[in-house]
Structure formats: C-alpha cells, structure tokens
Design a protein around this motif. Structure first.
Motif, PDB file in Angstrom:
ATOM      1  N   ALA A  98       1.278  -1.346   0.407  1.00  0.00           N
ATOM      2  CA  ALA A  98      -0.462  -0.104  -0.284  1.00  0.00           C
ATOM      3  C   ALA A  98       0.593   1.477  -0.059  1.00  0.00           C
ATOM      4  CB  ALA A  98      -1.162  -0.404   1.227  1.00  0.00           C
ATOM      5  N   THR A 122      -2.426   5.831   0.373  1.00  0.00           N
ATOM      6  CA  THR A 122      -1.662   4.861  -0.185  1.00  0.00           C
ATOM      7  C   THR A 122      -0.258   6.338  -0.003  1.00  0.00           C
ATOM      8  OG1 THR A 122      -1.616   5.847  -1.737  1.00  0.00           O
ATOM      9  CG2 THR A 122      -2.988   3.661  -2.236  1.00  0.00           C
ATOM     10  N   VAL A 201      -2.839   1.104  -5.243  1.00  0.00           N
ATOM     11  CA  VAL A 201      -2.119   1.452  -5.672  1.00  0.00           C
ATOM     12  C   VAL A 201      -1.761   1.494  -7.411  1.00  0.00           C
ATOM     13  CG1 VAL A 201       0.318   1.970  -5.999  1.00  0.00           C
ATOM     14  CG2 VAL A 201      -0.093   2.464  -3.647  1.00  0.00           C
TER      15      VAL A 201
END
Length: 222
Positions: A98, A122, A201
């Motif tokens: 992450a 993120t 992501v």
C-alpha cells in the motif's frame, strides 16, 4: 489506536521507528522484529499496519509481503527501503503493497503517513515516485487492457478512483464527494473488484494507463 508492527533486520531502525511512532497519542507499536519473526507476529498481534523492510538477510521482504497478502484479513503493508531506486519497487506495488517509504523519511511526517495507511490511503516517498515514473509507466501510452477494465466502472466509481489516485483515505474521499465513509468503502471495494486488483496503488496505476487521470492526479497516484 493504530496498531503497528515494525519489521526490519537492523535493531537501530526498529528502535528509531518505534520511538517516533510511540510518541503519537493514537499510534501503538505492538512489536518490532526481524524478518524471520514477521509472519508469526502478525498472526499473534494482528496489527493494522506493517512497516516492512524490503531487503533483509534472513528472509526477503517480498516473500513476507506475499505471505501476509494471503492471510484472510491481511494488514496494510508499507515497504521500507534505504534506496530511492530500489529495483524491487515495481514488484512490491504489483504484489499489493500500500506504500513505499524511505527509512530517512522526516520523523515528523511518519505518524501522519501511518494514519493515512491505516485509513486506507496510499503513501509513496517523493524519491520512490520518481522511480515509478521512470521505470513503471510508459509515458503517454494508453493501454487497451486498462481502458477495457476502467470501462466497467460507473461514473461515481470513476470519481472515487480519481481520488484514490491522489492517495486519499476513505474519510477524505467521503468529504470531497459528500458521501459517508461506509458508502466510499463500498465503492472502493467495487473498483478493486472490477479492475481485478488487490490494492489502491494498483488501481491508481491502471487508471493512469487508461488515460483517466490528469497530470496532477497521476503524480498523486505515484
């Protein structure tokens, strides 16, 4: 309280990160261990966030990441590295990390970044962002596969995806779109499912390859 497990082969790094994070009122470091103990300690301590060194002599950080991602309820994992051009950045992001942080991240910023991770956001250090830009994406190229995947999204899900690409947590996305956090969580789940990815992501990178993001949003995704 945000429960954090620090995994690093260097005792000095473990101690330093623990000291910084424990100073925050809403963060508790529940453990700080070398790589060989990581999976067992995650099972025992059930942390919300794991800060995981990507390079360790006893066990590879990417191997640990894969083991954690296979858990029924995996913690959020952010990779730690000393190198701003670590060749493992791409693999870690594709494997569900992450975030990616350098070990010399500003101590005043570290608690905020951990909170962002715990809330579903993120985080990528600026130096790591350059690595992603230079080595992971084909600039200006829209990929047909990514376009097909994002074509499955509703207009609202696209809006949520764009804010995910900025690295925003669910609460912040809700404020932007005037939605409850629960509703945002539902949209995020739908986005990840339709894009066939396991992390925010990865979703943001697909959005960029599909040409959905402005240059500013693309920087946020990375």
């Amino acid at each position: 309280m945000v429960r954090v497990l620090v995994v690093d082969d260097e005792a000095l790094i473990r101690t330093g990160l623990t000291h910084i994070l424990d100073a925050a009122d809403d963060i508790e470091v529940v453990g700080a261990v070398p790589g060989g103990q990581a999976v067992r300690m995650v099972r025992e301590l059930e942390p919300d966030v794991v800060l995981l060194d990507i390079r360790m002599p006893d066990v590879d950080g990417l191997t640990i990441l894969a083991d954690l991602r296979r858990m029924p309820q995996p913690p959020v994992v952010a990779m730690l590295t000393t190198f701003d051009a670590d060749e493992y950045v791409t693999t870690a992001l594709r494997s569900g990390a992450a975030g990616f942080l350098l070990k010399d991240t500003d101590p005043e910023e570290l608690p905020r970044l951990v909170r962002t991770l715990a809330e579903g956001g993120t985080v990528l250090s600026p130096q790591v962002t350059r690595r992603v830009v230079d080595g992971y994406l084909d600039h200006g190229v829209r990929e047909p596969a990514a376009i097909r995947l994002t074509g499955r999204l509703t207009e609202r899900e696209r809006a949520v995806l764009a804010l995910m690409a900025e690295g925003l947590a669910n609460t912040d996305i809700g404020e932007r779109l005037h939605l409850s956090t629960g509703t945002v969580k539902g949209h995020v789940t739908n986005v990840l499912g339709k894009l066939r990815v396991s992390s925010r992501v990865q979703a943001a990178l697909i959005a960029e390859r599909a040409g959905l993001l402005s240059p500013e949003q693309g920087k946020g995704a990375r």
